[in-house]
Write a protein that holds these residues in place. Structure first.
Motif, PDB file in Angstrom:
ATOM      1  N   LEU A   1       4.119  11.123  22.154  1.00 17.28           N
ATOM      2  CA  LEU A   1       5.315  11.169  21.425  1.00 17.28           C
ATOM      3  C   LEU A   1       5.540   9.667  21.222  1.00 17.28           C
ATOM      4  N   ILE A   2       5.091   8.616  22.203  1.00 21.29           N
ATOM      5  CA  ILE A   2       5.585   7.196  22.122  1.00 21.29           C
ATOM      6  C   ILE A   2       4.434   6.603  21.205  1.00 21.29           C
ATOM      7  N   ASN A   3       3.363   7.079  21.367  1.00 16.33           N
ATOM      8  CA  ASN A   3       2.251   6.569  20.214  1.00 16.33           C
ATOM      9  C   ASN A   3       2.802   6.791  18.835  1.00 16.33           C
ATOM     10  N   GLN A   4       3.079   7.942  18.382  1.00 17.39           N
ATOM     11  CA  GLN A   4       3.752   8.509  17.047  1.00 17.39           C
ATOM     12  C   GLN A   4       4.825   7.781  16.633  1.00 17.39           C
ATOM     13  N   ALA A   5       5.707   7.706  17.713  1.00 14.48           N
ATOM     14  CA  ALA A   5       7.032   7.044  17.371  1.00 14.48           C
ATOM     15  C   ALA A   5       6.970   5.503  17.028  1.00 14.48           C
TER      16      ALA A   5
ATOM     17  N   THR B   1      16.727   1.561  18.812  1.00  9.72           N
ATOM     18  CA  THR B   1      15.875   2.533  19.780  1.00  9.72           C
ATOM     19  C   THR B   1      15.138   3.564  19.036  1.00  9.72           C
ATOM     20  N   LEU B   2      13.921   3.771  19.362  1.00  9.38           N
ATOM     21  CA  LEU B   2      13.042   4.504  18.832  1.00  9.38           C
ATOM     22  C   LEU B   2      13.344   6.104  19.435  1.00  9.38           C
ATOM     23  N   ALA B   3      14.227   6.028  20.421  1.00  8.09           N
ATOM     24  CA  ALA B   3      14.824   7.370  20.805  1.00  8.09           C
ATOM     25  C   ALA B   3      14.004   8.381  21.150  1.00  8.09           C
ATOM     26  N   ILE B   4      13.030   8.049  21.736  1.00  6.42           N
ATOM     27  CA  ILE B   4      11.815   9.062  22.126  1.00  6.42           C
ATOM     28  C   ILE B   4      12.213  10.151  23.159  1.00  6.42           C
ATOM     29  N   GLN B   5      12.094  11.164  23.021  1.00  6.28           N
ATOM     30  CA  GLN B   5      12.336  12.296  24.216  1.00  6.28           C
ATOM     31  C   GLN B   5      11.396  12.270  25.030  1.00  6.28           C
ATOM     32  N   LYS B   6      12.000  12.253  26.340  1.00  9.89           N
ATOM     33  CA  LYS B   6      11.213  12.097  27.499  1.00  9.89           C
ATOM     34  C   LYS B   6      10.587  13.562  27.925  1.00  9.89           C
TER      35      LYS B   6
ATOM     36  N   PHE C   1       7.043 -12.393  14.785  1.00 11.31           N
ATOM     37  CA  PHE C   1       6.469 -12.058  16.191  1.00 11.31           C
ATOM     38  C   PHE C   1       7.050 -10.903  16.771  1.00 11.31           C
ATOM     39  N   LEU C   2       6.370  -9.953  17.440  1.00  7.46           N
ATOM     40  CA  LEU C   2       6.865  -9.132  18.226  1.00  7.46           C
ATOM     41  C   LEU C   2       6.275  -9.117  19.472  1.00  7.46           C
ATOM     42  N   ILE C   3       7.003  -9.194  20.605  1.00  8.32           N
ATOM     43  CA  ILE C   3       6.893  -9.335  22.119  1.00  8.32           C
ATOM     44  C   ILE C   3       7.042  -8.403  22.832  1.00  8.32           C
ATOM     45  N   ALA C   4       5.909  -7.871  23.327  1.00 11.10           N
ATOM     46  CA  ALA C   4       5.948  -6.597  23.998  1.00 11.10           C
ATOM     47  C   ALA C   4       6.051  -6.764  25.756  1.00 11.10           C
ATOM     48  N   SER C   5       7.337  -6.400  26.315  1.00 13.50           N
ATOM     49  CA  SER C   5       7.236  -7.037  27.636  1.00 13.50           C
ATOM     50  C   SER C   5       7.305  -6.018  28.809  1.00 13.50           C
ATOM     51  N   HIS C   6       6.661  -4.955  28.738  1.00 17.36           N
ATOM     52  CA  HIS C   6       6.519  -3.764  29.613  1.00 17.36           C
ATOM     53  C   HIS C   6       4.946  -3.411  29.525  1.00 17.36           C
ATOM     54  N   SER C   7       4.659  -2.979  30.717  1.00 19.44           N
ATOM     55  CA  SER C   7       3.237  -1.958  30.844  1.00 19.44           C
ATOM     56  C   SER C   7       3.000  -1.248  29.657  1.00 19.44           C
ATOM     57  N   GLU C   8       4.239  -0.510  29.346  1.00 19.17           N
ATOM     58  CA  GLU C   8       3.957   0.663  28.398  1.00 19.17           C
ATOM     59  C   GLU C   8       3.869  -0.159  27.006  1.00 19.17           C
ATOM     60  N   THR C   9       4.823  -0.980  26.688  1.00 21.58           N
ATOM     61  CA  THR C   9       4.745  -1.457  25.277  1.00 21.58           C
ATOM     62  C   THR C   9       3.558  -2.494  25.128  1.00 21.58           C
ATOM     63  N   ILE C  10       2.848  -3.024  26.246  1.00 22.49           N
ATOM     64  CA  ILE C  10       1.840  -3.892  26.137  1.00 22.49           C
ATOM     65  C   ILE C  10       0.631  -3.074  25.835  1.00 22.49           C
ATOM     66  N   LYS C  11       0.480  -1.826  26.404  1.00 22.93           N
ATOM     67  CA  LYS C  11      -0.469  -0.889  25.953  1.00 22.93           C
ATOM     68  C   LYS C  11      -0.331  -0.603  24.479  1.00 22.93           C
ATOM     69  N   LEU C  12       0.831  -0.228  24.263  1.00 22.29           N
ATOM     70  CA  LEU C  12       1.076   0.231  22.534  1.00 22.29           C
ATOM     71  C   LEU C  12       0.544  -0.792  21.774  1.00 22.29           C
ATOM     72  N   ILE C  13       0.760  -2.010  22.071  1.00 19.71           N
ATOM     73  CA  ILE C  13       0.214  -3.055  20.874  1.00 19.71           C
ATOM     74  C   ILE C  13      -1.125  -3.330  20.776  1.00 19.71           C
ATOM     75  N   SER C  14      -1.705  -2.894  22.255  1.00 22.78           N
ATOM     76  CA  SER C  14      -3.202  -3.341  22.288  1.00 22.78           C
ATOM     77  C   SER C  14      -4.071  -2.474  21.171  1.00 22.78           C
ATOM     78  N   LYS C  15      -3.381  -1.459  20.559  1.00 25.59           N
ATOM     79  CA  LYS C  15      -4.405  -0.880  19.545  1.00 25.59           C
ATOM     80  C   LYS C  15      -4.317  -1.452  18.358  1.00 25.59           C
ATOM     81  N   PHE C  16      -3.597  -2.521  18.146  1.00 26.46           N
ATOM     82  CA  PHE C  16      -3.300  -3.090  16.788  1.00 26.46           C
ATOM     83  C   PHE C  16      -4.043  -4.468  16.745  1.00 26.46           C
ATOM     84  N   ASN C  17      -4.896  -4.887  15.982  1.00 21.32           N
ATOM     85  CA  ASN C  17      -5.525  -6.219  15.798  1.00 21.32           C
ATOM     86  C   ASN C  17      -4.650  -7.086  14.960  1.00 21.32           C
TER      87      ASN C  17
END
Length: 359
Positions: A69-73, A54-59, A86-102
């Protein structure tokens, strides 16, 4: 292969359950797998088969602060984590995170359909939705949990804007499900009931099911709602208003719902939308008939051939009640395994492995 799954948390929700199931399937076939969560929420039972990090991000109640906090972690983890294929992102939040990387190793896995809400929007809002989705998935490999989601994503984004797009169903261990379904229910349970299993939230439209149930011509039939959620109090008020307190029963989630499903006369699903409703497949695999509206997406891909008699092409509560009555009056027939075998561990794994190799 080294494969990582990136999800929000490990709460008792559909995406989390099927992600752990997929991760375990890959571990069982000798792959190096890890599930990475953004937050420390862990409600699902873990048996140690799949490593969890877990990245243990503080809410934070402040959305901007939370996103920062999410982006930096994630950025820190991405640049310092061990190598992976391969890294598979399965939630809308995590899909959004990986969208910033080519990065061609990053895969967006879409588990829920937005088609229902999309069609209810005006032209401008539909354009805005397509623009955002295209930007989020551009140059990404995309997995979809059903063919209908696959088609919807291609329609919104244009297949040429994606690296690739594939349908990968959720995997099921039917031997295990059938074995667990034969365990005893060690508490009072109705004898003659319809069952709903899932979260009590807006998407699931329990209000629609309760209204349809109230229209049945069978005062001896009961409705078991097996689940929890934010709208539970609202549904209880609806039950009271309809005078159904002696026919509708609520029960919290149980670790093994299969004996409850097996004992039911049928399982009902009246959602506005789904991804691939696992509960339909699980019910069929243990011999329990189902009744489901043809919502986007999944039911029409599960209830095919002889099983299509369980599908309702309507959200009308009278039509739903009529179908439920019809299935209840039919004798409980043997359900052919050919209807649910495409979702078996073996077939899903072969498709997944073939897809990884093609990437």
């Amino acid at each position: 292969m080294k494969i990582k799954f990136l999800i929000r948390d490990l709460k008792v929700e559909g995406v989390q359950v099927v992600t752990l199931r997929m991760a375990k399937l890959l571990v069982d076939h000798g792959h190096d797998v890890e599930v990475v969560t953004l937050f420390e929420d862990i409600q699902l039972p873990l048996d140690g088969t799949v490593p969890i990090y877990t990245l243990a991000i503080q809410k934070s109640d402040n959305s901007k602060e939370k996103n920062k906090l999410i982006n930096q972690a994630f950025l820190n983890w991405y640049h310092s984590s061990p190598s992976f294929d391969f890294l598979i992102a399965s939630h809308s939040e995590t899909i959004k995170l990986i969208s910033k990387f080519n990065d061609p190793r990053l895969i967006s896995y879409i588990h829920n359909s937005d088609e229902y809400s999309y069609l209810s929007r005006n032209i401008f809002k539909q354009y805005k939705y397509r623009f955002k989705l295209k930007r989020k998935l551009k140059n990404k490999h995309v997995f979809c949990v059903s063919d209908r989601i696959n088609q919807f994503v291609k329609k919104c984004c244009g297949e040429q804007n994606l690296r690739s797009i594939h349908t990968i169903y959720n995997p099921f261990d039917f031997d295990s499900i059938q074995k667990k379904s034969k365990e005893s229910i060690l508490e009072p349970c109705p004898d003659n009931y319809i069952i709903f299993v899932g979260r009590i939230e807006k998407q699931k439209r329990l209000d629609r099911l309760v209204n349809a149930f109230s229209l049945l011509n069978n005062s001896n039939m009961q409705l078991m709602i097996l689940g929890e959620g934010d709208l539970k109090a609202d549904i209880q008020r609806q039950v009271n208003k309809l005078g159904l307190q002696k026919q509708v029963f609520f029960h919290d989630f149980v670790e093994n719902p299969y004996p409850w499903i097996r004992k039911a006369r049928l399982l009902a699903l009246t959602s506005d939308f789904e991804g691939l409703p696992t509960v339909l497949i699980e019910a069929l695999s243990i011999g329990t008939p189902v009744v489901s509206v043809d919502c986007p997406s999944g039911p029409s891909e599960i209830l095919t051939g002889e099983l299509s008699k369980y599908l309702i092409n309507s959200y009308d509560e009278q039509v739903i009640a009529h179908k439920i009555q019809q299935v209840l009056e039919d004798s409980k027939e043997q359900i052919s395994e050919s209807g649910y075998l495409p979702f078996s561990n073996q077939q899903v794994y072969q498709r997944l492995l073939s897809t990884f190799n093609s990437l």
